[in-house]
Design an enzyme around this catalytic site. Structure first.
Site, mmCIF file in Angstrom:
data_model
loop_
_atom_site.group_PDB
_atom_site.id
_atom_site.type_symbol
_atom_site.label_atom_id
_atom_site.label_comp_id
_atom_site.label_asym_id
_atom_site.label_seq_id
_atom_site.Cartn_x
_atom_site.Cartn_y
_atom_site.Cartn_z
ATOM 1 N N GLY A 173 0.821 -1.217 0.000
ATOM 2 C CA GLY A 173 0.000 0.000 0.000
ATOM 3 C C GLY A 173 0.847 1.255 0.000
ATOM 4 O O GLY A 173 0.574 2.209 -0.741
ATOM 5 N N ASP A 174 1.892 1.262 0.817
ATOM 6 C CA ASP A 174 2.804 2.407 0.845
ATOM 7 C C ASP A 174 3.526 2.568 -0.490
ATOM 8 O O ASP A 174 3.676 3.680 -1.005
ATOM 9 C CB ASP A 174 3.838 2.225 1.955
ATOM 10 C CG ASP A 174 3.236 2.325 3.340
ATOM 11 O OD1 ASP A 174 2.858 3.427 3.748
ATOM 12 O OD2 ASP A 174 3.147 1.290 4.012
ATOM 13 N N SER A 175 3.981 1.448 -1.046
ATOM 14 C CA SER A 175 4.761 1.518 -2.276
ATOM 15 C C SER A 175 3.906 1.967 -3.456
ATOM 16 O O SER A 175 4.363 2.753 -4.296
ATOM 17 C CB SER A 175 5.396 0.156 -2.562
ATOM 18 O OG SER A 175 6.240 -0.224 -1.487
ATOM 19 N N SER A 177 1.327 3.894 -3.243
ATOM 20 C CA SER A 177 1.090 5.326 -3.020
ATOM 21 C C SER A 177 2.302 6.140 -3.452
ATOM 22 O O SER A 177 2.156 7.225 -4.028
ATOM 23 C CB SER A 177 0.773 5.582 -1.541
ATOM 24 O OG SER A 177 -0.408 4.912 -1.159
ATOM 25 N N ALA A 178 3.489 5.616 -3.182
ATOM 26 C CA ALA A 178 4.703 6.316 -3.604
ATOM 27 C C ALA A 178 4.765 6.425 -5.117
ATOM 28 O O ALA A 178 5.150 7.468 -5.666
ATOM 29 C CB ALA A 178 5.935 5.581 -3.070
#
Length: 401
Positions: A173-175, A177-178
């Site tokens: 999820g973080d990646s 978004s990045a």
């Protein structure tokens, strides 16, 4: 794929100020830094980014740190102090891009929000990455990647039917978004070339995951059908699954193209299925998925994995197996594509790290060094701002830098 040595990197001359920590914001700036941006990473004095202490450590520093923070300059600066905030405003006044992933409203409370930073620098592009976005009823809730993966619909689908959902295994999820943050930054830079003005970019973790969910929503809207977890299979796309091999290994086979299916059935000795008109196309095959999977399983479980892969490669049927870190580290294709790179750590030891993506033919990205020591570039960056040594000494004595 190699550019001449003198060729500039595509983002050379771009100054990026990173006010984030952990994964989403820093991963976005890592990507920008690999293609030439001057990334100034602001970290709290004394402790630094918490990622420095995440997962496996060596000599007190995370090995992950050397991937996530390469090509960055570290400035140790207390954002909660008025003096530190004033220095950030000076840095932002000279920046092209600010990337932050605090909870919405946090930077505003420090006088470092969009209005404060863009007024003296109308060309500024400010990227916000948060759990739920800068607006909406959930705006102020804390949200890490795992929560975004759950709300975005991904977590419900992972795992075996009837069993608790499982984590993907990385901070996807973080990646994601990045990646959206970087796409938004490049789009905003293109617009700035036309208008001369910057803008805000609002990236929410749950939305970045939701955008990957294919036909999940329209299928529900049209039929009321809720997609359920399916283990290693792809419901409605047949055959595509993990099949047990002799000895307990697994092989992944994607035989869902019409001509590929015929070749696969030929390999496993099932010409009856290859020539069945009812199975000529995916919609028909999907109605018989269990029968087709059982036929492939009966063939695969009598053969070792390498023999299966060799037979399928010769028949041009897409197949593979779940790679471990060891498989990746020594795979000849990874090596040939320069996706396994080595750099020397400050302690003199080599460390394998992932290569740079995407691959550009004329201006490929740079590997650079590993992650910087905390505050390694504080004096250099403040000197560039015109902050004299006496002032820096006082700030350091007060614990602000």
């Amino acid at each position: 794929m190699h550019a001449p040595e003198a060729r500039q990197l595509p983002l050379e001359g771009l100054k990026v100020l990173e006010l984030g920590q952990l994964i989403a914001g820093p991963f976005a700036t890592k990507l920008l830094g690999e293609f030439g941006a001057d990334v100034i990473k602001v970290e709290p004095p004394g402790t630094g980014d918490p990622l420095r202490k995440w997962r496996m450590l060596e000599e007190g520093t995370s090995l992950w740190w050397h991937v996530q923070s390469r090509n960055k300059r570290s400035v140790a600066l207390d954002l909660r102090s008025e003096e530190g905030q004033a220095l950030v405003r000076k840095l932002a006044a000279e920046a092209d891009v600010v990337v932050e992933n605090f909870r919405p409203g946090t930077l505003d409370s420090w006088g470092l929000g969009w209005e404060s930073l863009s007024k003296p620098n109308p060309r500024l592009i400010m990227v916000h990455i948060s759990g739920y976005g800068q607006t909406g009823p959930y705006r102020d809730k804390p949200g890490f990647g795992v929560v975004g993966e759950a709300m975005g619909g991904l977590r419900y689908l992972t795992g075996q039917p009837g069993e608790p959902s499982v984590r993907v295994g990385v901070s996807i999820g973080d990646s994601l978004s990045a990646l959206y943050a970087v796409i938004g930054t490049l789009l905003a830079l293109q617009e700035r070339n036309r208008s001369g003005l910057g803008q805000e970019i609002d990236v929410a973790l749950y939305e970045s995951v939701f955008a990957m969910m294919e036909s999940l929503l329209p299928e529900f809207d049209a039929s009321g059908q809720v997609r359920e977890p399916s283990g290693s299979a792809l419901p409605g796309i047949t055959p595509s699954n993990a099949y047990r091999c002799q000895g307990g290994d697994y092989v992944l086979i994607a035989g869902n193209g019409d001509s590929i299916f015929k070749r696969l059935m030929g390999v496993i000795g099932r010409d009856d299925l290859a020539n069945d008109p009812a199975l000529a196309h995916n919609d028909g095959r999907s109605q018989q998925a269990e029968m087709i999977d059982a036929a492939i399983q009966a063939w695969s479980e009598e053969r070792p994995r390498e023999a299966i892969l060799k037979a399928l490669d010769e028949a041009r049927v897409p197949a593979g197996y779940p790679y471990t870190a060891e498989d990746i580290a020594f795979d000849p294709h990874y090596l040939a594509r320069e996706m396994i790179q080595t750099f020397t750590r400050p302690n003199g030891k080599p460390l394998k790290v992932p290569g740079v993506l995407p691959k550009l033919s004329a201006t490929p990205g740079r590997l650079g060094d590993g992650g910087p020591a905390l505050g390694q570039h504080t004096d250099d960056v403040l000197d560039e701002l015109g902050i004299d040594q006496e002032t820096r000494a006082k700030l350091r004595q007060a614990g602000i830098i």
